[in-house]
Scaffold this active site. Structure first.
Site, PDB file in Angstrom:
ATOM      1  N   THR A  45       0.842  -1.194   0.000  1.00  0.00           N
ATOM      2  CA  THR A  45       0.000   0.000   0.000  1.00  0.00           C
ATOM      3  C   THR A  45       0.876   1.243   0.000  1.00  0.00           C
ATOM      4  OG1 THR A  45      -0.201  -0.170   2.394  1.00  0.00           O
ATOM      5  CG2 THR A  45      -1.979  -1.161   1.086  1.00  0.00           C
ATOM      6  N   VAL A  47       0.751   4.596   2.496  1.00  0.00           N
ATOM      7  CA  VAL A  47       1.236   5.202   3.733  1.00  0.00           C
ATOM      8  C   VAL A  47       2.000   4.164   4.548  1.00  0.00           C
ATOM      9  CG1 VAL A  47       0.572   6.314   5.904  1.00  0.00           C
ATOM     10  CG2 VAL A  47      -0.620   6.914   3.788  1.00  0.00           C
ATOM     11  N   CYS A  48       1.542   2.927   4.518  1.00  0.00           N
ATOM     12  CA  CYS A  48       2.126   1.864   5.347  1.00  0.00           C
ATOM     13  C   CYS A  48       3.645   1.723   5.191  1.00  0.00           C
ATOM     14  CB  CYS A  48       1.438   0.531   5.078  1.00  0.00           C
ATOM     15  SG  CYS A  48      -0.338   0.551   5.427  1.00  0.00           S
ATOM     16  N   PRO A  49       4.187   1.670   3.969  1.00  0.00           N
ATOM     17  CA  PRO A  49       5.637   1.504   3.886  1.00  0.00           C
ATOM     18  C   PRO A  49       6.416   2.687   4.455  1.00  0.00           C
ATOM     19  CG  PRO A  49       4.681   1.733   1.684  1.00  0.00           C
ATOM     20  CD  PRO A  49       3.548   1.608   2.652  1.00  0.00           C
ATOM     21  N   LEU A  52       6.339   2.106   8.286  1.00  0.00           N
ATOM     22  CA  LEU A  52       7.151   0.952   8.665  1.00  0.00           C
ATOM     23  C   LEU A  52       8.638   1.270   8.516  1.00  0.00           C
ATOM     24  CD1 LEU A  52       4.838  -1.696   7.035  1.00  0.00           C
ATOM     25  CD2 LEU A  52       5.258  -1.462   9.493  1.00  0.00           C
TER      26      LEU A  52
END
Length: 188
Positions: A45, A47-49, A52
Site C-alpha cells: 500500500t 502510507v504503510c511503507p 514501517l
C-alpha cells in the site's frame, strides 16, 4: 472500549522476519519484555511503507530499550515475505511481521474493520506483564511518528520504574516529573 490497563489476550501468529524461517509468536513470547504491536491496513500500500520504514529507523534504539516490535496486518506471512523481497523500503526492515489472516490479533486489540477485513492504523505498547500501557489509532490517511512512539515508551518505562511519579506533557527523558498529591491540585 477500556483497553488501557487490560492484559493482552491469547494469540498465535506466524511471523516473517528477514533472514529467518517463518516462526510462531504467541502472547507467551511477549511476556517478560516490552513490546510494540504496530498494526497497519495492508501490504503493498501507500502510507504503510513510509510508517514501517520510519519505525525501522528506531528499531535499534527500541531494542536497546528492551522493546520488541511486531508489525501486524491481516495479510499472510507469505505476503509479508513477498513485500519484503520486492520493496526497497520494506526490504531494509529487521523486525518481525505477523500474519493475522484469521483476524485474531486485530479482534483482540479491537482494531479490525470487519467490513473490509483490514486492521486500523494502530499502535499498542505492552509492558513486561502483558498489560497495554499506550495505544494510538489514526485514520487510514494519517501516518504515525516513530520518534514520538519512542518518547511515549520511555515515559511508560520511567513511570513503571519510578512508582509515585508521572510524566507531564511533552516529557523527554531526563526532564522533570511530577509526584501527584493534594498539594498540586489547582497549582498546575
Amino acid at each position: 472500549m477500556g483497553i488501557i490497563g487490560s492484559t493482552i489476550k491469547p494469540f498465535k501468529a506466524t511471523a516473517f522476519q528477514s533472514g529467518k524461517d517463518f516462526f510462531d509468536v504467541t502472547e507467551e513470547d511477549v511476556k517478560g519484555k516490552w513490546a510494540v504491536f504496530f498494526f497497519y491496513p495492508a501490504d503493498f500500500t501507500f502510507v504503510c511503507p513510509t510508517e514501517l520504514e520510519d519505525l525501522g529507523k528506531q528499531y535499534d534504539a527500541l531494542q536497546g530499550m528492551g522493546v520488541e516490535v511486531y508489525a501486524v496486518s491481516t495479510d499472510t506471512q507469505f505476503s509479508h515475505k513477498a513485500w519484503h523481497d520486492t520493496s526497497e523500503k520494506i526490504g531494509k526492515l529487521k523486525y518481525p511481521f505477523l500474519g493475522d489472516q484469521l483476524h485474531t490479533l486485530s479482534n483482540n486489540f479491537g482494531v479490525l474493520r470487519e467490513e473490509m477485513g483490514l486492521a486500523d492504523r494502530a499502535t499498542f505498547v505492552v509492558d513486561p506483564d502483558g498489560v497495554i500501557q499506550v495505544m494510538e489509532i489514526t485514520c487510514e490517511g494519517v501516518g504515525r511518528n516513530a520518534e514520538e512512539l519512542v518518547r511515549k515508551i520511555k515515559a511508560a518505562q520511567y513511570v513503571r520504574n519510578n512508582p509515585g511519579q508521572v510524566c507531564p506533557a511533552a516529557w523527554e527523558e531526563g526532564g522533570e516529573t511530577l509526584s501527584p498529591s493534594l498539594d498540586l491540585v489547582g497549582k498546575l
